[in-house]
Structures are given as structure tokens and as C-alpha cells.
Design a protein around this motif. Structure first.
Motif, PDB file in Angstrom:
ATOM      1  N   PRO B 156       0.840  -1.188   0.000  1.00 44.43           N
ATOM      2  CA  PRO B 156       0.000   0.000   0.000  1.00 44.43           C
ATOM      3  C   PRO B 156       0.884   1.251   0.000  1.00 44.43           C
ATOM      4  CG  PRO B 156      -0.799  -1.572   1.606  1.00 44.43           C
ATOM      5  CD  PRO B 156       0.515  -2.092   1.116  1.00 44.43           C
ATOM      6  N   ALA B 157       0.495   2.257  -0.749  1.00 48.17           N
ATOM      7  CA  ALA B 157       1.299   3.475  -0.816  1.00 48.17           C
ATOM      8  C   ALA B 157       1.467   4.067   0.575  1.00 48.17           C
ATOM      9  CB  ALA B 157       0.639   4.483  -1.749  1.00 48.17           C
ATOM     10  N   TYR B 158       0.456   3.859   1.427  1.00 38.44           N
ATOM     11  CA  TYR B 158       0.477   4.495   2.736  1.00 38.44           C
ATOM     12  C   TYR B 158       1.217   3.661   3.780  1.00 38.44           C
ATOM     13  CZ  TYR B 158      -1.114   8.338   5.583  1.00 38.44           C
ATOM     14  OH  TYR B 158      -1.140   9.471   6.338  1.00 38.44           O
ATOM     15  N   PHE B 159       1.794   2.534   3.388  1.00 32.13           N
ATOM     16  CA  PHE B 159       2.593   1.731   4.315  1.00 32.13           C
ATOM     17  C   PHE B 159       3.768   2.560   4.816  1.00 32.13           C
ATOM     18  CE2 PHE B 159       2.421  -3.209   4.109  1.00 32.13           C
ATOM     19  CZ  PHE B 159       1.191  -3.188   4.709  1.00 32.13           C
ATOM     20  N   ASP B 160       4.020   2.483   6.125  1.00 29.68           N
ATOM     21  CA  ASP B 160       5.182   3.190   6.661  1.00 29.68           C
ATOM     22  C   ASP B 160       6.424   2.318   6.538  1.00 29.68           C
ATOM     23  OD1 ASP B 160       5.330   1.432   8.812  1.00 29.68           O
ATOM     24  OD2 ASP B 160       4.178   2.724  10.144  1.00 29.68           O
ATOM     25  N   ASP B 161       7.521   2.830   7.024  1.00 33.09           N
ATOM     26  CA  ASP B 161       8.805   2.150   6.873  1.00 33.09           C
ATOM     27  C   ASP B 161       8.790   0.742   7.473  1.00 33.09           C
ATOM     28  OD1 ASP B 161      11.675   3.079   6.007  1.00 33.09           O
ATOM     29  OD2 ASP B 161      11.919   1.811   7.756  1.00 33.09           O
ATOM     30  N   ALA B 162       8.198   0.604   8.655  1.00 30.22           N
ATOM     31  CA  ALA B 162       8.195  -0.697   9.332  1.00 30.22           C
ATOM     32  C   ALA B 162       7.413  -1.722   8.508  1.00 30.22           C
ATOM     33  CB  ALA B 162       7.568  -0.556  10.714  1.00 30.22           C
ATOM     34  N   GLN B 163       6.282  -1.301   7.958  1.00 24.40           N
ATOM     35  CA  GLN B 163       5.455  -2.219   7.179  1.00 24.40           C
ATOM     36  C   GLN B 163       6.141  -2.611   5.865  1.00 24.40           C
ATOM     37  OE1 GLN B 163       2.249   0.709   7.474  1.00 24.40           O
ATOM     38  NE2 GLN B 163       0.911  -0.884   8.290  1.00 24.40           N
ATOM     39  N   ARG B 164       6.837  -1.647   5.262  1.00 18.80           N
ATOM     40  CA  ARG B 164       7.585  -1.949   4.030  1.00 18.80           C
ATOM     41  C   ARG B 164       8.734  -2.913   4.315  1.00 18.80           C
ATOM     42  NH1 ARG B 164       6.602   1.983  -0.151  1.00 18.80           N
ATOM     43  NH2 ARG B 164       4.958   3.252   0.707  1.00 18.80           N
ATOM     44  N   GLN B 165       9.470  -2.623   5.396  1.00 21.22           N
ATOM     45  CA  GLN B 165      10.605  -3.471   5.736  1.00 21.22           C
ATOM     46  C   GLN B 165      10.134  -4.894   6.011  1.00 21.22           C
ATOM     47  OE1 GLN B 165      14.006  -2.267   5.847  1.00 21.22           O
ATOM     48  NE2 GLN B 165      14.180  -4.491   5.672  1.00 21.22           N
ATOM     49  N   ALA B 166       9.024  -5.020   6.730  1.00 18.28           N
ATOM     50  CA  ALA B 166       8.482  -6.348   7.043  1.00 18.28           C
ATOM     51  C   ALA B 166       8.122  -7.086   5.751  1.00 18.28           C
ATOM     52  CB  ALA B 166       7.259  -6.220   7.956  1.00 18.28           C
ATOM     53  N   THR B 167       7.548  -6.359   4.782  1.00 17.56           N
ATOM     54  CA  THR B 167       7.164  -6.983   3.510  1.00 17.56           C
ATOM     55  C   THR B 167       8.400  -7.462   2.751  1.00 17.56           C
ATOM     56  OG1 THR B 167       5.273  -5.489   3.412  1.00 17.56           O
ATOM     57  CG2 THR B 167       5.859  -6.647   1.377  1.00 17.56           C
ATOM     58  N   LYS B 168       9.433  -6.624   2.749  1.00 17.78           N
ATOM     59  CA  LYS B 168      10.649  -7.015   2.030  1.00 17.78           C
ATOM     60  C   LYS B 168      11.302  -8.228   2.699  1.00 17.78           C
ATOM     61  CE  LYS B 168      14.506  -4.931  -0.383  1.00 17.78           C
ATOM     62  NZ  LYS B 168      15.352  -3.755  -0.578  1.00 17.78           N
ATOM     63  N   ASP B 169      11.299  -8.244   4.033  1.00 17.10           N
ATOM     64  CA  ASP B 169      11.845  -9.389   4.754  1.00 17.10           C
ATOM     65  C   ASP B 169      11.077 -10.661   4.415  1.00 17.10           C
ATOM     66  OD1 ASP B 169      13.790  -7.860   5.966  1.00 17.10           O
ATOM     67  OD2 ASP B 169      12.676  -7.570   7.829  1.00 17.10           O
ATOM     68  N   ALA B 170       9.745 -10.542   4.348  1.00 14.51           N
ATOM     69  CA  ALA B 170       8.920 -11.713   4.032  1.00 14.51           C
ATOM     70  C   ALA B 170       9.276 -12.262   2.653  1.00 14.51           C
ATOM     71  CB  ALA B 170       7.433 -11.348   4.104  1.00 14.51           C
ATOM     72  N   ALA B 171       9.484 -11.359   1.701  1.00 13.27           N
ATOM     73  CA  ALA B 171       9.807 -11.794   0.345  1.00 13.27           C
ATOM     74  C   ALA B 171      11.161 -12.492   0.314  1.00 13.27           C
ATOM     75  CB  ALA B 171       9.802 -10.605  -0.610  1.00 13.27           C
ATOM     76  N   LYS B 172      12.121 -11.934   1.047  1.00  9.09           N
ATOM     77  CA  LYS B 172      13.441 -12.565   1.100  1.00  9.09           C
ATOM     78  C   LYS B 172      13.328 -13.956   1.728  1.00  9.09           C
ATOM     79  CE  LYS B 172      15.865  -8.639   2.404  1.00  9.09           C
ATOM     80  NZ  LYS B 172      16.832  -8.072   3.314  1.00  9.09           N
ATOM     81  N   LEU B 173      12.513 -14.007   2.792  1.00  6.85           N
ATOM     82  CA  LEU B 173      12.321 -15.270   3.489  1.00  6.85           C
ATOM     83  C   LEU B 173      11.683 -16.321   2.574  1.00  6.85           C
ATOM     84  CD1 LEU B 173      12.674 -16.488   6.281  1.00  6.85           C
ATOM     85  CD2 LEU B 173      10.454 -15.550   6.916  1.00  6.85           C
ATOM     86  N   ALA B 174      10.880 -15.866   1.639  1.00  3.73           N
ATOM     87  CA  ALA B 174      10.227 -16.782   0.699  1.00  3.73           C
ATOM     88  C   ALA B 174      11.154 -17.119  -0.458  1.00  3.73           C
ATOM     89  CB  ALA B 174       8.928 -16.161   0.185  1.00  3.73           C
ATOM     90  N   GLY B 175      12.410 -16.668  -0.395  1.00  2.00           N
ATOM     91  CA  GLY B 175      13.375 -17.001  -1.439  1.00  2.00           C
ATOM     92  C   GLY B 175      13.220 -16.179  -2.698  1.00  2.00           C
ATOM     93  N   LEU B 176      12.620 -14.991  -2.579  1.00  2.02           N
ATOM     94  CA  LEU B 176      12.451 -14.139  -3.764  1.00  2.02           C
ATOM     95  C   LEU B 176      13.521 -13.061  -3.800  1.00  2.02           C
ATOM     96  CD1 LEU B 176       8.595 -13.699  -3.533  1.00  2.02           C
ATOM     97  CD2 LEU B 176       9.783 -14.718  -5.489  1.00  2.02           C
ATOM     98  N   ASN B 177      14.001 -12.766  -4.994  1.00  4.40           N
ATOM     99  CA  ASN B 177      14.879 -11.616  -5.173  1.00  4.40           C
ATOM    100  C   ASN B 177      13.985 -10.406  -5.425  1.00  4.40           C
ATOM    101  OD1 ASN B 177      17.068  -9.889  -5.818  1.00  4.40           O
ATOM    102  ND2 ASN B 177      16.796 -10.373  -7.992  1.00  4.40           N
ATOM    103  N   VAL B 178      13.955  -9.488  -4.484  1.00 10.26           N
ATOM    104  CA  VAL B 178      13.042  -8.346  -4.597  1.00 10.26           C
ATOM    105  C   VAL B 178      13.656  -7.278  -5.508  1.00 10.26           C
ATOM    106  CG1 VAL B 178      11.745  -6.579  -3.355  1.00 10.26           C
ATOM    107  CG2 VAL B 178      12.165  -8.788  -2.286  1.00 10.26           C
ATOM    108  N   LEU B 179      13.059  -7.099  -6.670  1.00 10.86           N
ATOM    109  CA  LEU B 179      13.539  -6.073  -7.603  1.00 10.86           C
ATOM    110  C   LEU B 179      13.149  -4.695  -7.093  1.00 10.86           C
ATOM    111  CD1 LEU B 179      12.302  -7.792 -10.868  1.00 10.86           C
ATOM    112  CD2 LEU B 179      14.690  -7.606 -10.158  1.00 10.86           C
ATOM    113  N   ARG B 180      11.948  -4.597  -6.572  1.00 12.50           N
ATOM    114  CA  ARG B 180      11.452  -3.313  -6.091  1.00 12.50           C
ATOM    115  C   ARG B 180      10.191  -3.535  -5.281  1.00 12.50           C
ATOM    116  NH1 ARG B 180      14.601  -0.543  -6.151  1.00 12.50           N
ATOM    117  NH2 ARG B 180      15.019   0.438  -8.142  1.00 12.50           N
ATOM    118  N   LEU B 181      10.011  -2.727  -4.223  1.00 12.52           N
ATOM    119  CA  LEU B 181       8.697  -2.627  -3.597  1.00 12.52           C
ATOM    120  C   LEU B 181       7.971  -1.529  -4.365  1.00 12.52           C
ATOM    121  CD1 LEU B 181       9.475  -2.636   0.253  1.00 12.52           C
ATOM    122  CD2 LEU B 181       8.765  -4.565  -1.166  1.00 12.52           C
ATOM    123  N   LEU B 182       6.792  -1.826  -4.836  1.00 10.68           N
ATOM    124  CA  LEU B 182       6.061  -0.883  -5.677  1.00 10.68           C
ATOM    125  C   LEU B 182       4.737  -0.534  -5.001  1.00 10.68           C
ATOM    126  CD1 LEU B 182       5.767   0.541  -8.475  1.00 10.68           C
ATOM    127  CD2 LEU B 182       4.821  -1.602  -9.338  1.00 10.68           C
TER     128      LEU B 182
END
Lengths: 175, 626
Positions: B156-182
Motif C-alpha cells: 500500500p502506498a500508505y505503508f510506513d517504513d516498518a510495514q515496508r521493511q516487514a514486507t521485504k523481509d517476508a519476500a526474502k524469506l520466501a526465497g524471492l529476489n526483490v527487484l522493487r517494492l512498488l
């Protein structure tokens, strides 16, 4: 290209207050198209870091030039004549009186929920600002009078703040 | 190995291979994965042909889990172990969560982010999200038949830093190479704008299952520029369900509900909401475990009136975003509706009345975000050809600041700043001989620290003793293109450098992610070491390709001996890659990175000079293509 070049040089624009806004927009976009991190997702870490620094730099420069007040501030800074907005607060009495009148009129219209009056004040102040910027352009670009320009900038800071206050008042009436 | 290279219409046979990239919409209620195939974005369905994956994870006693429809089927019978709407918990503590009392989980309040006790152990929202993402990754890998180069994950555009970081961590944990949070509305704008060749200023109204976003975008040829964004990261379709749920309790007044009954009634509420998208009244009947039965009829007018305040809350955010962009409702050329919750007729009506125009709903509101994310992923990995290129300029949704004396917030980066952005602020000591300074980073618009979200605390030590006010401590914030913050501090006057970089307190360190990755792999009976090695090899291959491509186009920027050094480093990495020592591969990558540093700088300079020569991107591409 020197990372520390001034903002005008960065966009290849003449160092002046009068500025072609469309040209600035397009130069900014062209630059971002080259340096933005989205262009470097598959690149090495060094490339990625550089790209972020350059894209950050482009954003900073664009913001500094886009708004006239910030642009004037920046030009004076380049000329070695800082505005000293915090230390130099001396203003002519009549200007301060005028400010008081504006503020009272705004407060009154706000209290009376007079939407039309606020709109009218807003428009009048906008026109006022346009005239001030026109004069500022002359001081900066034609007369090279930095001391007078710095004073004009300090006044404009007051007026811009006032404009925001009127806009806030308008918004508060809408809710 | 393909025997024939078939060119797509309007595109020449690319000399490089098509790279597998995906876009993932990690939603509150449903998640999707999409990719670009033959130049068109498509959503990848499961084996039964279902495009949506319900964002539901059920944990089992043996430590395994099931996701999606299989998990959803048990949400009423096994509510404690079946996690729904986990997105609402990302980067959040218990006190941040509304309606905790109506939730059946055993929460554990951990520092920074809550956790949930299940029969398979205590799970953090990051782990639960990773289980959803892993299912989508596997779906994509089997559909595309190969290793994924990377993924764009929407937030969500309105996600704050903590919510974005958590999402990126989840993606890494799932074995994904995160190109970008969009940002989700931006993703929708890409899908919509490219589809319609739209120009002008658009509003994207995105009401999802648990989040609301409004973004104002300027679309010009080849550029998507976000002017402002706003919203509420805890307001969505779920809240409309909850209003129906409360209405049901008021009408029927049952005995206190068991977790199972609460879940059952919430499900009934959601069904009623969906029913009312096309009908004038919804019948609600439920048999509770207590033996009581509920038999009600909800008329669409009643539904509209009990959810009126929710809709006005969204319109408040819309007004604020318009003001931030310096625009009025009449400046908006079109309003794009995104998210399943925008199917509710009262939402469409209210948005239409506000903007005085019919909202655009011609793309499926459930799929548009995933499609846009896939389109962006395809661009980021370099699959695009010359004439379908675009640039995205997004913003941060919330101001970033520092705590100053008296619990006040000093804003360092204002909201709606275009990213990446950096800003520095100077502070000083307030006591004679003070040698340390506590720095508290917060995010939000309020004046008081207590009303903002605390992102990180760190201490700058080793300031040489000076009189109060003599030290000059410069705190620098850098927000990257994912909207994530890094902060650092340094004392300026003495030339003594004491700098520290922080990750927000909810973020996990790379070691923690690696540890969790290993744990999860053991459950999946996968080989964690092999997986990590594979990842390093893929990364190394990517780096070699990137360097080679750079050499091919720009070797004129290098002296002969520099080229020799770079080629030697490539060769060394290539050799190391064949082995099975991950650490050696990483070291060889570092070496290559080191010898190409100056080259990278020169290439960047060259690009900038080209941009300054006043030529358009299109011209440059034509040139490059010749």
C-alpha cells in the motif's frame, strides 16, 4: 559531470531566476531516465549505490529550482549572499502592519465561516505574490542587487506562509 | 533449448534471453502473481485455474502449513491456527490493531511486531506472509518452468517504513529476489495508463481488504509521476464486514461468541457485503455452536448508512492528497478504482459524486495491481524493447523526523517527497562535556513524538568533550527507491567521524533472515545450504552478465590495463561459481565490484552527459539499438 556542480549546471540551464519551467521538467526527467535506480536493478552494488546517489541529487536539484522562493534563495546562496532568514528578522513597520491586517482579515473570515471572503483574500494575495516575484526577477537577473533581493525574499517568506494559512482556513471550512 | 526464435509483434528478436520476472500483489484478503508473456501481462492461476490465492495460512501440528483455499476451508473450524488478513499485522504491535477482541488468535506481543501462537509454534506476520509468497513463487516457477530472476512486490502506498521493511523481509524469506517494492496505486496506474495511453492527471482510489490508498499521478508520455499520496493503512473491506458483524450482534443479541462462532459470523458478514454489490438486500442466516440461530435481512440502504463514516474517512484522505498536490477535484481527468472493496455500489457512488465523474472500472479491480507489478518487473529485468519504456517517480507517504527536546518532532523529510531522497539536519549537544547523543527516528505528521510511529533508536558515541552547543552533529536520512530509510549520524567540528547506519527496529538483520530461511527450509525438507549456494550463483551470473554488457557498450571509457583487471575478476568469479563455496563466491563478487567501481562512475557520468546534451530517451535508445 561533477557530482557537486550547482543545480543549474546539473540541468544545463542558465543560472537565472527567470526559468523555463517546461525545460526544467524535461531536463529533470531526462536525467532521471539515465540515473534512476529502476535502471540498475540488475547492476552491481557499486552501480546501484551510484545510481541512488545521482537520483537523489537530481531530486534535490529539481526541488530547489522548481519553486520560485527556493530558487531565489538558492541563487543568493550561490552568489555568497545568504538570506539569513533566521538572524535577520528586521522588517519595515508598514510591511508588518500590512501583515497584521491580512491576518486579522483571515481570522475574521474564518471565524465567520465566510468562504467567499477567504477565496477573495486568497486570490488577492496570489496576485500580490506574482507582482513580488516579478520584481524579484528584476532584482536578481537585471539589477544584480543581492541585498535588495534578499530582503524581497524575506518578505516573500511571510507572504507564502500567509497564503498557506488562508488555504488551511479554506480547507477547515470544507470539512 | 528453443529451436526457433520467434519475435513478438513490434519487437525484434532480442539478442538476450527473456528473463523470468513476476509481479506479486500481496493483499489483505487475496494475493496474486502475474508475469508478462508475449508482451502482455497475465495473472498466473493455480492448477484448478483459480487466479486468486486467499491470503490465509493454516498451521498444522507437524509444523507444515497449508495456504489459500485449503487453509480458508478450515478458518471456521480451526480459527486459532488459521491466520487471515495477516497484512494488517505487518510491522505492528498489539496496541496498533483494531478489533483485537474479535480475533480468535493467541497473540504474543513481541518488541516491534506482534506474533501469533499456533500449534506449529509462534509465528511472526513476516513468516506468515512468507508462506503466502512461497506458494506464489512455486506457482510461478512451475508455470514458467525456470528460475525466477526477481519479483516486484506491491505494498500500500500508505505503508510506513516498518510495514515496508516487514514486507521485504517476508519476500526474502520466501526465497524471492526483490527487484522493487512498488506502491499499489502506482502499479494500477501502470497497468491502466499503458493500456489506455492515458495522459493527464489521474487519481487512483484503492480500497483493498485492509488498506486504503489514494494517489494523485501525472501521466505524461513515458513518465508516471506521483504528485501526492495519502490513505489509511488500517481501513479496508474488512472494516465494512466488521460493521455488518456489529449490526448483526445488535439485531440478534446472541450469547457471548466462541472464536468459531465469531469467525462464522464474520464470514457471513463478508458474504452479505459481496451479495449487496449486485442486489438490494442480503439474507443472513447462521446456526451458532451455542444452538442459537440468527436470521436477518440486511437492506442495501442500511448497509450504506452503517458504513457511511468509513467512506467519509476515505474522502478525507482524498481531499488531503489533492491539497498536497495543489489541485482541486475538477483538475482530475480520470479516477481509477482499484481493490475488490470498490465493487460496493455506495463506494462507487460516493467517489463519483466527489469527483463529479463516473469512476473508471474497466480493468478488473482485483487483478490490476498484480498486472501492473508484472509489467514493472518485466521492465526492471530489462525485457522491454526500445519503444515501450517508461520512468516511474514515486514519493514517500509520511514525513520522517527526529525527536528533539521535550518530545517534539523535527521533520527532516516531508511527506510526498520524490524518492530516492536524502536530507541532513544538524543538532548540537546541550550539556558540557557530553560525549554521546541518543537519536530517535520517527515517522508521521504529528507534532509530538508519542503520536508518531517510532522507527529506530540509536546512539552516537565518541563525541569529543566540548562545551554545550559546540558540537555539530549531522544526522542524515536516506530513503531509497523502495521507500526504505537508512539513517546515520556524524560529529562534524572535530573531524572525528562516528557514523552508524540503522535499520528500523522492526526490520530483521540479514543474519536473522538467513536463520529463518534455514528453519523454514528444514520444514520444507529442502536443503538450505544448497538453496543459498544456488542464490549466490544466480547473483554471480547476473553480475557477470551486467559487467559484460557494460564492457560491450562502454569499454572506450577504460584504459587497457583496467579492462584486463576487470576481465581477470570476471574470470575468477566464473571459476569460483562452479565450486560449491558460497563464501568464496561472495568474495569474488566483492572483488569484481571493487575493480568496476571507477568504471561505474565513468559510465554514470557519460549517461548524464548524454541526458544533458538535451536528447530524449527515445533518441538515445534508437541510437543504442542501431
Amino acid at each position: 559531470m561533477d557530482f557537486n556542480a550547482d543545480h543549474f549546471t546539473l540541468f544545463g540551464l542558465p543560472r537565472a531566476f527567470r526559468l523555463d519551467a517546461r525545460m526544467l521538467d524535461s531536463r529533470y526527467r531526462e536525467l532521471q531516465a539515465q540515473v534512476h535506480p529502476d535502471r540498475f536493478t540488475a547492476a552491481s552494488d557499486a552501480d546501484k549505490r551510484l545510481s541512488m546517489q545521482w537520483a537523489t541529487r537530481a531530486n534535490e536539484a529539481y526541488q530547489a529550482l522548481k519553486k520560485p522562493l527556493e530558487r531565489a534563495n538558492y541563487l543568493l546562496h550561490l552568489a555568497g549572499h545568504d538570506v539569513q532568514a533566521e538572524s535577520n528578522t528586521a522588517m519595515p513597520v508598514e510591511f508588518l502592519m500590512e501583515q497584521m491586517e491580512w491576518r486579522e482579515a483571515t481570522a475574521e473570515a474564518r471565524a465567520g465561516r465566510d468562504h467567499l471572503e477567504l477565496e477573495r483574500l486568497f486570490q488577492r494575495l496570489r496576485d500580490d505574490l506574482d507582482a513580488h516575484y516579478e520584481a524579484l526577477a528584476g532584482l536578481l537577473d537585471d539589477q544584480n542587487d543581492h541585498a535588495a533581493a534578499a530582503e524581497a525574499v524575506r518578505r516573500l517568506m511571510f507572504l507564502e506562509k500567509l497564503l498557506i494559512e488562508i488555504d488551511d482556513a479554506l480547507a477547515s471550512l470544507e470539512d | 533449448m528453443a529451436l526457433f526464435q520467434i519475435a513478438e509483434p513490434g519487437e525484434s528478436a532480442a539478442p538476450h534471453e527473456h528473463k523470468l520476472a513476476i509481479g506479486i500483489d500481496l493483499g489483505t484478503t487475496n494475493s496474486l502473481v502475474a508475469t508478462v508473456r508475449s508482451g502482455l501481462p497475465i495473472v498466473l492461476s493455480d492448477e484448478q485455474g483459480r487466479p486468486l490465492l486467499p491470503s490465509v495460512v493454516r498451521y498444522l501440528k507437524d509444523g507444515a502449513c497449508e495456504t489459500g483455499y485449503a487453509a480458508q476451508a478450515h478458518q471456521a473450524s480451526d480459527p486459532k491456527n488459521t491466520v487471515v488478513s495477516v497484512k494488517r499485522f505487518m510491522g505492528r504491535g498489539i496496541k496498533d490493531i483494531a478489533h483485537v477482541e474479535a480475533m480468535p488468535y493467541d497473540f504474543v506481543d513481541a518488541p516491534g511486531m506482534l506474533k501469533i501462537k499456533t500449534c506449529a509454534g509462534v509465528k511472526s506476520p513476516v513468516e506468515v506472509s512468507a508462506d503466502i509468497l512461497r506458494t506464489l513463487r512455486e506457482r510461478a516457477e512451475s508455470a514458467l518452468g525456470g528460475e525466477l530472476v526477481g519479483a516486484v512486490i506491491t505494498v500500500p502506498a500508505y505503508f510506513d517504513d516498518a510495514q515496508r521493511q516487514a514486507t521485504k523481509d517476508a519476500a526474502k524469506l520466501a526465497g524471492l529476489n526483490v527487484l522493487r517494492l512498488l506502491n499499489e496505486p502506482t502499479a494500477a496506474a501502470i497497468a491502466y495508463g499503458l493500456d489506455n495511453a492515458a495522459e493527464g492527471i489521474y487519481a487512483v482510489y484503492d480500497l483493498g481488504g485492509g488498506t486504503f490508498d489514494i494517489s494523485i499521478l501525472k501521466l505524461t508520455k513515458g513518465v508516471f509521476e506521483v504528485l501526492s499520496t495519502g490513505g489509511d493503512s488500517a481501513l479496508g473491506g474488512d472494516d465494512f464486514d466488521h460493521r455488518i458483524f456489529c449490526w448483526m450482534l445488535e439485531q440478534a443479541r446472541p450469547q457471548p461468541l466462541s472464536p468459531q462462532d465469531a469467525r462464522l459470523l464474520m464470514t457471513k458478514a463478508r458474504e452479505a457485503k459481496e451479495f449487496l454489490s449486485t442486489r438490494n438486500e442480503a439474507p443472513i442466516d447462521a446456526r451458532l455452536a451455542s444452538g442459537e440461530s440468527i436470521d436477518l435481512t440486511l437492506p442495501v440502504e442500511t448497509f450504506a448508512s452503517i458504513t457511511q463514516t468509513l467512506i467519509s474517512k476515505t474522502l478525507q484522505s482524498v481531499k488531503k492528497a489533492l491539497r498536497d498536490a495543489g489541485l482541486k477535484a475538477e483538475d482530475i481527468k480520470g479516477v481509477v478504482m482499484v481493490g475488490g472493496a470498490t465493487r460496493m455500489p455506495q463506494v462507487q457512488r460516493a467517489v463519483g459524486e466527489f469527483f463529479k465523474q463516473e469512476p473508471l472500472t474497466n480493468l478488473d479491480p482485483d487483478k490490476v495491481v498484480a498486472l501492473g507489478a508484472a509489467t514493472q518487473a518485466n521492465l526492471l529485468v530489462g525485457n522491454h524493447t526500445g519503444d515501450d519504456d517508461w520512468l516511474l517517480l514515486d514519493v514517500i507517504p509520511l514525513s520522517l523526523g527526529l525527536e528533539t527536546m521535550g518530545g517534539l518532532v523535527e521533520k527532516v523529510i516531508p511527506r510526498n517527497s520524490t524518492i530516492p531522497v536524502a536530507r541532513a539536519q544538524e543538532f548540537t549537544t546541550f550539556k558540557d562535556g557530553q560525549t554521546a547523543m541518543a537519536i530517535h527516528v520517527v515517522q508521521g505528521e504529528r507534532e509530538l513524538v508519542d503520536d508518531c510511529r517510532s522507527l529506530a533508536r540509536f546512539e552516537l558515541r565518541g563525541i569529543p568533550p566540548m562545551v554545550a552547543g559546540a558540537a555539530r552533529i549531522r544526522v542524515t536520512f536516506q530513503v531509497d527507491a523502495d521507500g526504505l530509510l537508512a539513517a546515520s549520524a556524524r560529529e562534524q567540528t572535530t573531524g572525528v567521524e562516528a557514523a552508524i547506519s540503522v535499520k528500523p527496529s522492526y526490520g530483521l538483520s540479514d543474519d536473522e533472515v538467513a536463520g529463518m530461511l534455514k528453519d523454514s527450509m528444514t520444514h520444507a525438507k529442502d536443503d538450505a545450504v544448497r538453496r543459498a549456494l544456488k542464490e549466490a550463483q544466480v547473483e554471480a551470473q547476473r553480475m557477470i552478465e551486467a559487467t559484460r554488457a557494460a564492457l560491450e557498450s562502454d569499454s572506450h571509457l577504460l584504459a587497457a590495463d583496467e579492462i584486463v583487471k576487470i576481465e581477470a575478476a570476471i574470470e575468477k568469479l566464473q571459476l569460483t561459481m562452479l565450486g560449491d563455496n558460497r563464501r568464496h563466491i561472495n568474495l569474488a563478487m566483492d572483488d569484481l565490484g571493487f575493480v568496476t567501481q571507477t568504471f561505474a562512475q565513468r559510465r554514470m557520468d557519460q549517461n548524464i552527459k548524454r541526458a544533458l546534451a538535451g536528447r530524449t530517451v527515445e533518441e538515445l535508445q534508437q541510437e543504442a539499438g542501431e
